[in-house]
Design a protein around this motif. Structure first.
Motif, short mmCIF file in Angstrom:
data_model
loop_
_atom_site.label_atom_id
_atom_site.label_comp_id
_atom_site.label_asym_id
_atom_site.label_seq_id
_atom_site.Cartn_x
_atom_site.Cartn_y
_atom_site.Cartn_z
N ARG A 307 0.85 -1.18 0.00
CA ARG A 307 0.00 0.00 0.00
C ARG A 307 0.89 1.24 0.00
NH1 ARG A 307 -2.93 -0.62 5.44
NH2 ARG A 307 -0.75 -1.12 5.94
N ILE A 308 0.49 2.23 -0.81
CA ILE A 308 1.24 3.48 -0.90
C ILE A 308 0.30 4.61 -0.47
CG2 ILE A 308 2.43 5.05 -2.49
CD1 ILE A 308 3.01 2.59 -4.24
N PRO A 309 0.67 5.36 0.57
CA PRO A 309 1.97 5.45 1.25
C PRO A 309 2.08 4.66 2.55
CG PRO A 309 0.62 7.31 1.89
CD PRO A 309 -0.23 6.48 0.96
N GLN A 310 1.05 3.84 2.89
CA GLN A 310 1.06 3.20 4.21
C GLN A 310 2.26 2.27 4.38
OE1 GLN A 310 -1.45 3.46 2.13
NE2 GLN A 310 -3.39 3.93 3.17
N ASP A 311 2.59 1.48 3.33
CA ASP A 311 3.72 0.55 3.41
C ASP A 311 4.98 1.11 2.76
OD1 ASP A 311 2.01 -1.40 4.57
OD2 ASP A 311 1.31 -1.98 2.56
N LEU A 312 4.81 1.95 1.78
CA LEU A 312 5.96 2.47 1.04
C LEU A 312 5.68 3.90 0.58
CD1 LEU A 312 8.67 2.20 -0.47
CD2 LEU A 312 7.40 1.19 -2.39
N ARG A 313 6.53 4.81 1.01
CA ARG A 313 6.44 6.20 0.54
C ARG A 313 7.37 6.37 -0.65
NH1 ARG A 313 6.43 7.63 6.49
NH2 ARG A 313 4.35 8.44 6.93
#
Length: 391
Positions: A307-313
């Motif tokens: 998930r972006i941005p929750q897991d990866l910014r």
């Protein structure tokens, strides 16, 4: 909603028309002389017959040429001469024109610069065989500009293949040929020498070191403790190396140790390489060398269920026109392309007036454009723009 300051690039037929118009007005084609056939112009400009036909029709409408049935197109005797005292011709040597969006807007800025209306920008297309190397095409364009005796050349150096390290590169060869011909050069966006080297030409572009610094600081300010930098392994430009130096500077300013693995140089066309990087390093924040790289990373991450941005910014650099249309709208730094073009034209005119000035490096700041790929998701269609102040 903050809208992009970029303007639509001029259509290709207009570029063809302007080049032919300036060649006629400068006397390259004399009154009564037949201009090249449309088939020849198609190959020269890499354009379709429809594009060439429209450009030639516009020349007819302006009274510069006339069509003769069964014979071809000829320069009309009444074509007005170009004012030799003020009208100068500047060559564009931009191998990435048409492939890298920023250069079209930089050229537009040059055309809109004060005093630019009395001068001409000449765009050439190499007649190299299909599939030929970019270096070969760039060298042919360089030779065309020398043959035309242009007043100056705006040159966006080629991105270098890592395998050419230590060898005389095409960028160096081009600069040497233009210098021998007595033609001044203004570099666009990047230097012709690998970072941290500098050539003896004026350069106008983005402050890439600061852009890398600001992008990294934005992720660190959001709580990212171990950001990565992602770029291509195939070719590299001095501008990207400067962005990496800014990335390192941001980490050093916070006394964070730098792991060499934090800078990832990958074949961005290889989905497997991107997947492996995500699986092996599990990055929680990535500064991308440009928006295209960010788009490739975003595609690979979403395909793996992140998930972006929750897991990866993810943050990019450039703010290409469709960055806001990515699967997750992209946070990025917007290049002031038009202003770079205006500054480049002013720099060239100043260089012609004062040829003995020492080489200058004119760099402009980017604006941070915040969208959903880094921060708490915003309402659809909204973004925030920040003009980052120098500290």
């Amino acid at each position: 909603m903050m809208k992009s300051g970029l303007r639509p690039a001029p259509p290709k037929y207009q570029l063809v028309f302007e080049n032919l118009r300036q060649e006629i007005l400068s006397g390259q084609y004399r009154a009564g002389q037949k201009i090249p056939s449309e088939a020849h112009l198609e190959k020269r400009f890499g354009a379709s017959r429809i594009t060439i036909g429209r450009a030639v029709r516009d020349l007819c409408h302006q009274g510069l040429v006339e069509r003769r049935a069964g014979s071809g197109t000829f320069v009309r005797p009444t074509a007005p001469p170009l004012a030799a005292a003020s009208g100068l011709s500047f060559g564009l040597l931009i191998p990435d024109l048409g492939r890298t969006e920023i250069f079209e807007f930089i050229c537009q800025g040059m055309a809109e610069a004060p005093h630019a209306q009395e001068h001409a920008l000449l765009w050439c297309n190499a007649m190299a065989a299909p599939g030929s190397l970019a270096e070969e095409r760039a060298w042919q364009i360089c030779q065309q500009h020398i043959a035309r005796r242009v007043s100056g050349v705006f040159f966006a150096p080629l991105e270098e293949n890592p395998d050419t390290a230590g060898l005389e590169t095409m960028n160096v060869r081009i600069l040497a040929a233009l210098k021998e011909a007595g033609i001044p050069v203004v570099l666009l966006d990047r230097d012709a020498l690998p970072f941290p080297g500098r050539s003896d030409c004026d350069l106008v572009g983005l402050d890439n070191w600061r852009a890398g610094l600001v992008a990294t600081n934005h992720l660190l300010g959001l709580g990212s403790s171990h950001p990565f930098f992602l770029c291509s392994s195939r070719r590299t430009a001095s501008s990207v190396e400067e962005r990496i130096a800014g990335f390192h500077a941001a980490l050093a300013a916070r006394s964070q140790p730098v792991d060499p693995a934090q800078v990832q140089r990958l074949d961005l066309e290889d989905d497997g390489a991107l997947r492996q990087m995500i699986t092996e390093h599990r990055p929680e924040a990535v500064v991308c060398a440009n928006d295209r790289t960010a788009g490739r990373l975003m595609q690979a991450a979403l395909a793996q269920g992140l998930r972006i941005p929750q897991d990866l910014r993810i943050i990019g650099l450039d703010d290409i026109p469709y960055a806001s249309l990515f699967s997750v709208p992209l946070t990025t730094l917007r290049q002031p392309c038009r202003e770079i073009g205006i500054a480049a034209m002013q720099t060239m005119l100043e260089r012609l007036k004062q040829p003995d000035l020492p080489p200058r490096r004119i760099t402009l700041d980017a604006a941070l454009v915040v969208r959903q790929s880094c921060d708490t998701p915003l309402p659809p269609g909204e973004e925030r723009e920040f003009l980052v102040q120098r500290g």
